[in-house]
Design a protein around this motif. Structure first.
Motif, PDB file in Angstrom:
ATOM      1  N   TYR A 108       0.966  -1.225   0.022  1.00 11.28           N
ATOM      2  CA  TYR A 108       0.435   0.086  -0.462  1.00 11.28           C
ATOM      3  C   TYR A 108       1.372   1.386  -0.158  1.00 11.28           C
ATOM      4  O   TYR A 108       1.187   1.903   1.323  1.00 11.28           O
ATOM      5  N   PRO A 109       1.308   1.851  -1.532  1.00 11.45           N
ATOM      6  CA  PRO A 109       2.655   2.503  -1.408  1.00 11.45           C
ATOM      7  C   PRO A 109       1.966   3.966  -0.417  1.00 11.45           C
ATOM      8  O   PRO A 109       2.256   5.248  -0.678  1.00 11.45           O
ATOM      9  N   ASP A 110      -0.035   4.514  -0.791  1.00 17.83           N
ATOM     10  CA  ASP A 110      -0.017   5.615  -0.421  1.00 17.83           C
ATOM     11  C   ASP A 110       0.134   5.821   1.686  1.00 17.83           C
ATOM     12  O   ASP A 110       0.155   6.959   2.087  1.00 17.83           O
ATOM     13  N   ILE A 111       0.117   4.506   1.670  1.00 18.07           N
ATOM     14  CA  ILE A 111       0.755   4.960   3.971  1.00 18.07           C
ATOM     15  C   ILE A 111       1.490   6.266   3.988  1.00 18.07           C
ATOM     16  O   ILE A 111       2.822   5.322   3.195  1.00 18.07           O
ATOM     17  N   LYS A 112       2.374   6.999   4.232  1.00 18.47           N
ATOM     18  CA  LYS A 112       2.572   7.617   5.150  1.00 18.47           C
ATOM     19  C   LYS A 112       2.778   8.054   6.239  1.00 18.47           C
ATOM     20  O   LYS A 112       3.412   8.151   7.347  1.00 18.47           O
ATOM     21  N   ALA A 120       2.645   5.997  27.695  1.00 20.55           N
ATOM     22  CA  ALA A 120       4.034   5.967  28.616  1.00 20.55           C
ATOM     23  C   ALA A 120       5.275   5.199  28.046  1.00 20.55           C
ATOM     24  O   ALA A 120       5.857   5.531  28.964  1.00 20.55           O
ATOM     25  N   SER A 121       5.357   4.121  27.695  1.00 27.34           N
ATOM     26  CA  SER A 121       6.382   3.735  27.342  1.00 27.34           C
ATOM     27  C   SER A 121       7.395   4.369  26.206  1.00 27.34           C
ATOM     28  O   SER A 121       6.966   3.808  25.162  1.00 27.34           O
ATOM     29  N   THR A 122       8.158   4.989  26.941  1.00 30.62           N
ATOM     30  CA  THR A 122       9.169   5.763  26.211  1.00 30.62           C
ATOM     31  C   THR A 122       9.827   4.566  25.101  1.00 30.62           C
ATOM     32  O   THR A 122      10.232   4.659  24.057  1.00 30.62           O
ATOM     33  N   TYR A 123      10.236   3.787  25.891  1.00 30.25           N
ATOM     34  CA  TYR A 123      11.078   2.462  25.221  1.00 30.25           C
ATOM     35  C   TYR A 123      10.344   1.969  23.956  1.00 30.25           C
ATOM     36  O   TYR A 123      11.292   1.515  22.634  1.00 30.25           O
ATOM     37  N   GLN A 124       8.981   2.053  23.949  1.00 26.00           N
ATOM     38  CA  GLN A 124       7.764   1.174  22.854  1.00 26.00           C
ATOM     39  C   GLN A 124       7.943   2.499  21.696  1.00 26.00           C
ATOM     40  O   GLN A 124       8.391   1.923  20.605  1.00 26.00           O
ATOM     41  N   LYS A 125       7.651   3.305  22.572  1.00 25.54           N
ATOM     42  CA  LYS A 125       7.455   4.514  21.218  1.00 25.54           C
ATOM     43  C   LYS A 125       8.987   4.636  20.370  1.00 25.54           C
ATOM     44  O   LYS A 125       8.913   5.028  19.266  1.00 25.54           O
ATOM     45  N   LEU A 126      10.013   4.813  21.218  1.00 25.35           N
ATOM     46  CA  LEU A 126      10.965   4.731  20.454  1.00 25.35           C
ATOM     47  C   LEU A 126      11.474   3.962  19.539  1.00 25.35           C
ATOM     48  O   LEU A 126      12.288   4.238  18.039  1.00 25.35           O
ATOM     49  N   ARG A 127      10.904   2.304  19.500  1.00 25.18           N
ATOM     50  CA  ARG A 127      11.001   2.053  18.872  1.00 25.18           C
ATOM     51  C   ARG A 127      10.573   1.812  17.552  1.00 25.18           C
ATOM     52  O   ARG A 127      10.367   1.542  16.290  1.00 25.18           O
ATOM     53  N   VAL A 128       9.351   1.598  17.615  1.00 26.39           N
ATOM     54  CA  VAL A 128       8.851   2.154  16.868  1.00 26.39           C
ATOM     55  C   VAL A 128       8.842   3.706  15.952  1.00 26.39           C
ATOM     56  O   VAL A 128       8.461   3.546  14.997  1.00 26.39           O
ATOM     57  N   GLU A 129       8.972   4.788  16.137  1.00 29.46           N
ATOM     58  CA  GLU A 129       9.533   5.649  15.824  1.00 29.46           C
ATOM     59  C   GLU A 129      11.005   5.576  14.437  1.00 29.46           C
ATOM     60  O   GLU A 129      11.251   5.806  14.420  1.00 29.46           O
ATOM     61  N   ASP A 130      11.831   5.062  15.561  1.00 36.94           N
ATOM     62  CA  ASP A 130      12.568   4.019  14.482  1.00 36.94           C
ATOM     63  C   ASP A 130      12.346   3.657  13.198  1.00 36.94           C
ATOM     64  O   ASP A 130      13.428   3.869  12.168  1.00 36.94           O
ATOM     65  N   CYS A 131      11.630   2.299  13.466  1.00 38.68           N
ATOM     66  CA  CYS A 131      11.373   1.788  12.093  1.00 38.68           C
ATOM     67  C   CYS A 131      10.840   2.974  11.800  1.00 38.68           C
ATOM     68  O   CYS A 131      10.842   2.213  10.081  1.00 38.68           O
ATOM     69  N   ASN A 133      10.722   5.838  11.066  1.00 40.22           N
ATOM     70  CA  ASN A 133      12.061   7.310  10.549  1.00 40.22           C
ATOM     71  C   ASN A 133      12.718   6.065   9.519  1.00 40.22           C
ATOM     72  O   ASN A 133      13.085   6.749   7.794  1.00 40.22           O
ATOM     73  N   ARG A 134      13.410   4.734   9.553  1.00 41.30           N
ATOM     74  CA  ARG A 134      14.248   4.062   8.503  1.00 41.30           C
ATOM     75  C   ARG A 134      13.269   4.161   7.383  1.00 41.30           C
ATOM     76  O   ARG A 134      14.201   3.784   6.048  1.00 41.30           O
ATOM     77  N   LEU A 135      11.541   4.318   7.479  1.00 43.75           N
ATOM     78  CA  LEU A 135      10.998   3.912   6.299  1.00 43.75           C
ATOM     79  C   LEU A 135      10.593   4.864   5.263  1.00 43.75           C
ATOM     80  O   LEU A 135       9.634   5.076   4.863  1.00 43.75           O
ATOM     81  N   GLY A 136      10.540   6.325   6.479  1.00 42.86           N
ATOM     82  CA  GLY A 136      10.309   7.444   5.746  1.00 42.86           C
ATOM     83  C   GLY A 136       8.796   8.215   6.156  1.00 42.86           C
ATOM     84  O   GLY A 136       8.048   8.750   5.309  1.00 42.86           O
ATOM     85  N   LEU A 137       8.048   7.075   7.014  1.00 44.53           N
ATOM     86  CA  LEU A 137       6.952   7.126   7.720  1.00 44.53           C
ATOM     87  C   LEU A 137       6.418   8.250   8.733  1.00 44.53           C
ATOM     88  O   LEU A 137       7.616   8.148   9.826  1.00 44.53           O
ATOM     89  N   THR A 138       5.519   8.806   9.401  1.00 46.68           N
ATOM     90  CA  THR A 138       5.595   9.176  10.186  1.00 46.68           C
ATOM     91  C   THR A 138       4.105   8.449  11.567  1.00 46.68           C
ATOM     92  O   THR A 138       3.354   7.926  10.752  1.00 46.68           O
ATOM     93  N   SER A 139       4.942   9.032  12.204  1.00 43.76           N
ATOM     94  CA  SER A 139       4.360   8.055  14.002  1.00 43.76           C
ATOM     95  C   SER A 139       3.559   9.075  14.357  1.00 43.76           C
ATOM     96  O   SER A 139       3.880  10.249  14.879  1.00 43.76           O
ATOM     97  N   LEU A 140       2.391   8.400  14.313  1.00 46.01           N
ATOM     98  CA  LEU A 140       1.156   8.859  14.704  1.00 46.01           C
ATOM     99  C   LEU A 140       0.722   8.512  16.276  1.00 46.01           C
ATOM    100  O   LEU A 140       0.144   7.263  16.466  1.00 46.01           O
ATOM    101  N   ALA A 141       1.023   9.323  17.369  1.00 46.10           N
ATOM    102  CA  ALA A 141       0.669   8.158  18.612  1.00 46.10           C
ATOM    103  C   ALA A 141       0.111   9.814  19.609  1.00 46.10           C
ATOM    104  O   ALA A 141       0.648  10.127  20.030  1.00 46.10           O
TER     105      ALA A 141
END
Length: 308
Positions: A108-112, A120-131, A133-141
């Motif tokens: 689904y190439p239109d997904i951004k 509250a889990s910085t551990y989880q949030k940063l890992r989602v953001e890392d993935c 960032n590597r794929l050029g996607l925006t994290s919506l939290a």
């Protein structure tokens, strides 16, 4: 923005989808990562395992495509920000997330954007953001760092029917399984004061499952379930872990319900358009004020320069 949603079946991931829709984003795909042994508690630091056998029912209820992947990795890199060499990441459970996100945007190439229920889990949030960032996607939290009782209030105001499917905290026992958040709300306040209980379960106190919400075209009904309890090196039954295994789920539909969901989406669209127009008007006022201030400062500077 078109987005995919990481879902566990729990309240946080589902409510964040609602917030994304309220912010004008369009849900395209649901994504779930599940353990090798369905129904067995995993040692993941990232993913909810209880209730994953019911994820298909949520996709059907929302009438959205679902992409799943078995978790093959383990929590290898446990530093907070997940910074390490690429070769060290091989075999980490976060890479399962990266790979399914990569597959999702190829399909689904239109997904951004990527929706997640991080609170509250910085551990989880940063890992989602890392993935992302590597794929050029925006994290919506949208739930991040919000007051947890306030979040529960918002969920209930949005007519979410949420039940507990796992308990693992002082004050919660097997008798609380299957109870709704609405039924337990006052009790949550009580054990919050007594034990420091996190009302959204951010300390691992419980996990949840959403039987109904405005995103669902069909309501999920539990026809058969099994309650499981384990007690390992615990002193009291209150400290034991208990959870529900879903055996049979049924989707309930009605024309009235479908009309209600369509009306909800229409209202959210109107609210978003109104808020967008209001923000644009506010930005225009701010721009004019800044322009006016700049002109005044320029005039003042010229006046001072001439006097000198």
């Amino acid at each position: 923005m078109k987005f995919l949603a990481l879902i566990s079946g729990g309240k946080d991931s589902i409510y964040n989808i609602i917030r994304c829709v309220q912010e004008g984003h369009e849900l395209i795909l649901l994504v779930n990562l599940y353990p090798k042994q369905i129904g067995i508690e995993s040692d993941s630091f990232m993913y909810q395992s209880v209730g994953t056998n019911a994820i298909q029912a949520i996709a059907q209820a929302m009438d959205k495509p679902l992409m799943t992947r078995e978790i093959s990795g383990k929590p290898k890199i446990t530093n907070l920000d997940y910074q390490s060499k690429d070769e060290d990441r091989i075999g980490d459970e976060v890479e399962d997330l990266y790979l399914i996100l990569k597959e999702a945007i190829l399909t689904y190439p239109d997904i951004k954007g990527v929706s997640s229920g991080a609170i509250a889990s910085t551990y989880q949030k940063l890992r989602v953001e890392d993935c992302c960032n590597r794929l050029g996607l925006t994290s919506l939290a949208y739930l991040w760092n919000q007051d947890q009782f306030s979040l529960l209030d918002q969920m209930l105001q949005n007519n979410m029917n949420i039940i507990l499917i796992k308990v693992a905290a002082m004050g919660l026992t097997q008798k609380h399984l299957g109870k709704t958040i609405q039924e337990l709300y006052d009790y949550f306040k009580e054990i919050n004061k007594k034990f420091g209980f996190h009302p959204c379960g951010e300390g691992g106190e419980f996990e949840s499952f959403v039987l109904d919400c405005p995103l669902y075209k069909k309501r999920i009904h539990i026809k058969a379930q099994l309650e499981v309890q384990i007690q390992e090196q615990k002193d009291t039954i209150e400290d034991a872990q208990s959870w529900i295994e879903f055996h049979t789920l049924e989707l309930e539909n009605s024309e009235e319900r479908l009309a209600g969901q369509q009306a909800w989406y229409a209202v959210q669209s109107e609210i978003y358009e109104t808020q967008t127009a209001e923000r644009a008007a506010q930005n225009e006022i701010v721009d004019r004020l800044q322009e006016h201030i700049s002109e005044k400062l320029s005039t003042t500077a010229q006046f001072i320069s001439k006097r000198n």
